[in-house]
Scaffold this active site. Sequence first.
Site, PDB file in Angstrom:
ATOM      1  N   CYS A 131      -1.947   3.304   4.805  1.00 29.68           N
ATOM      2  CA  CYS A 131      -1.905   3.731   6.208  1.00 29.68           C
ATOM      3  C   CYS A 131      -1.881   2.480   7.105  1.00 29.68           C
ATOM      4  CB  CYS A 131      -3.093   4.644   6.486  1.00 29.68           C
ATOM      5  SG  CYS A 131      -3.016   5.530   8.061  1.00 29.68           S
ATOM      6  N   ASP A 193       5.842  12.742   4.551  1.00 29.69           N
ATOM      7  CA  ASP A 193       4.914  12.030   5.447  1.00 29.69           C
ATOM      8  C   ASP A 193       5.394  12.173   6.887  1.00 29.69           C
ATOM      9  OD1 ASP A 193       3.337  10.222   6.869  1.00 29.69           O
ATOM     10  OD2 ASP A 193       3.326   8.748   5.248  1.00 29.69           O
ATOM     11  N   HIS A 224       1.371  12.207   3.664  1.00 27.16           N
ATOM     12  CA  HIS A 224       0.598  11.040   4.051  1.00 27.16           C
ATOM     13  C   HIS A 224      -0.770  11.099   3.358  1.00 27.16           C
ATOM     14  CE1 HIS A 224      -0.120   7.616   6.682  1.00 27.16           C
ATOM     15  NE2 HIS A 224      -1.296   8.115   7.002  1.00 27.16           N
TER      16      HIS A 224
END
Length: 274
Positions: A131, A193, A224
């Site tokens: 991330c 994602d 994600h």
Amino acid sequence: MLISKTYHDVPSKLSNERPIRIFVISPMVPGYPQAKFPGVICFSEIYQVTGPVERFAGQIASHGYVVACPSSFHEFEGPEPIPYDAEGTDRGNVYKIEKTVEAYDEDATLTIDLLTSLPNCNGRIAATGMCLGGHLAFRAAFDARVLSSVCFFATDIHCATLGKGKKDDSLECVRKGDMTRKGELVMIFGKQDTHVPRPGRDMIRTTLEDANVSCSFLEVQAQHAFIRDESSKGRWDAALTRSLFTFMLEVFERTVGRDLGPKIDEKEKRKHLC
């Protein structure tokens, strides 16, 4: 291998002089107190060094790497994990765009400096992260000391919105050649994602290829945060995480696990063979 855990509070110049806490997880081989290992920086999500990040880093360390996990938001609060709840998510997202890009880069430099100074690290450094941490591992690849970076679902690269003012220069630096002929890069994204949609992934891939960066680009059937084994909101894929963890270890073993000497560009044109 067995592992041990400690931390170092390192002074920072750009972050209101508040020290950055860097958690260090090291392999241990009984009977070999002077053993040296490669180093890996593990950059976290917006929640700092949480349980999932620590477990991920611990698994890397157990394979024979000294792993350093910097606390990304030391300018704003202590090194404790930020909760994965709505308030914690909002807090982390505010910090992410309040901190300057220069301060993020200083954190990376301080972490590399720490690793190379440790008596159990041989100075060969790789990076990874997820991330926000994926983007920070991407930027760490601009440092020539980082021989490989494996970036999991790195956010904000395609839209250049990292840091104060929401205007980073990550892809612009790639276009200028700042990542060319440096370490090996691996970008891993889930095709579902929503943080990095297909046009964004295509932009990143094209920019890296146009700049002749040594890069592998993986797109998998995942959302994600699919490697987060806690509070993943139904997105954790343990089997896929295991496969990609093995892929990452192959990259680390090949690039920092052994000393290959300086890289020399191949001038001979590849033959077209079947």
